[in-house]
Motif scaffolding. Structure first.
Motif, PDB file in Angstrom:
ATOM      1  N   LEU A 144       0.824  -1.205   0.000  1.00 37.29           N
ATOM      2  CA  LEU A 144       0.000   0.000   0.000  1.00 37.29           C
ATOM      3  C   LEU A 144       0.865   1.264   0.000  1.00 37.29           C
ATOM      4  N   GLU A 145       1.918   1.260   0.777  1.00 38.08           N
ATOM      5  CA  GLU A 145       2.844   2.393   0.812  1.00 38.08           C
ATOM      6  C   GLU A 145       3.491   2.592  -0.565  1.00 38.08           C
ATOM      7  N   ALA A 146       3.895   1.510  -1.206  1.00 42.76           N
ATOM      8  CA  ALA A 146       4.491   1.590  -2.545  1.00 42.76           C
ATOM      9  C   ALA A 146       3.477   2.135  -3.546  1.00 42.76           C
ATOM     10  N   LEU A 192       3.943   5.555  -5.675  1.00 38.36           N
ATOM     11  CA  LEU A 192       3.985   5.479  -7.133  1.00 38.36           C
ATOM     12  C   LEU A 192       2.903   6.367  -7.743  1.00 38.36           C
ATOM     13  N   LYS A 193       1.709   6.362  -7.159  1.00 36.84           N
ATOM     14  CA  LYS A 193       0.623   7.199  -7.666  1.00 36.84           C
ATOM     15  C   LYS A 193       1.017   8.676  -7.583  1.00 36.84           C
ATOM     16  N   SER A 216       3.028 -10.490  -2.568  1.00 35.19           N
ATOM     17  CA  SER A 216       2.685  -9.749  -3.776  1.00 35.19           C
ATOM     18  C   SER A 216       3.891  -9.015  -4.331  1.00 35.19           C
ATOM     19  N   VAL A 217       3.743  -8.613  -5.585  1.00 43.51           N
ATOM     20  CA  VAL A 217       4.750  -7.829  -6.279  1.00 43.51           C
ATOM     21  C   VAL A 217       4.049  -6.596  -6.834  1.00 43.51           C
ATOM     22  N   VAL A 218       4.666  -5.426  -6.641  1.00 49.46           N
ATOM     23  CA  VAL A 218       4.145  -4.172  -7.186  1.00 49.46           C
ATOM     24  C   VAL A 218       5.112  -3.713  -8.269  1.00 49.46           C
ATOM     25  N   TYR A 219       4.590  -3.489  -9.463  1.00 46.91           N
ATOM     26  CA  TYR A 219       5.389  -3.017 -10.590  1.00 46.91           C
ATOM     27  C   TYR A 219       4.994  -1.589 -10.948  1.00 46.91           C
ATOM     28  N   GLY A 220       5.972  -0.720 -11.186  1.00 44.84           N
ATOM     29  CA  GLY A 220       5.746   0.587 -11.786  1.00 44.84           C
ATOM     30  C   GLY A 220       6.032   0.448 -13.265  1.00 44.84           C
ATOM     31  N   ILE A 221       5.033   0.722 -14.110  1.00 46.80           N
ATOM     32  CA  ILE A 221       5.107   0.419 -15.545  1.00 46.80           C
ATOM     33  C   ILE A 221       4.885   1.680 -16.380  1.00 46.80           C
ATOM     34  N   SER A 222       5.666   1.812 -17.455  1.00 43.18           N
ATOM     35  CA  SER A 222       5.488   2.885 -18.433  1.00 43.18           C
ATOM     36  C   SER A 222       5.249   2.270 -19.801  1.00 43.18           C
TER      37      SER A 222
END
Length: 103
Positions: free
Chosen positions: A10-12, A16-17, A64-70
């Motif tokens: 949630l922090e990530a 990221l947002k 879980s895994v959190v990805y930042g995607i472009s």
């Protein structure tokens, strides 16, 4: 690949947002989909900018895994995926793309 340290998914996601990763992507076999933007990205159409792994405190399988995607066209968003026995079934090409982000 830029790295930050987060204590939770949630922090990530919140950070990221704040940094412009506003779309929410879903894994759909051989592509990423974002219904809100009517966007579909094949593995060649996006870059994984950041990746963060989190393990469940009470159950290691609850991870879980959190990805930042472009995307190649400039859209930015996040993908949250479970790993372990709850991981989604994806194409070989998509699996390779996601796995490459760890190295």
């Amino acid at each position: 690949m830029e790295r930050f340290h987060y204590n939770s998914a949630l922090e990530a996601l919140n950070d990221l947002k704040k940094r412009g990763y506003t779309l929410d992507f879903n894994l759909e076999g051989d592509c990423l989909q974002c219904p809100q933007a009517q966007l579909q990205l094949n593995p060649k159409d996006f870059t994984i900018d950041e990746v963060y792994r989190f393990e469940g405190m009470s159950n290691p399988a609850d991870s879980s895994v959190v990805y930042g995607i472009s995307s190649k066209t400039g859209q930015k968003g996040v993908l949250v995926d479970a790993y372990g026995m709850y991981a989604n079934s994806v194409s070989t090409e998509m699996a390779a793309k996601l796995k490459s982000a760890y190295h």
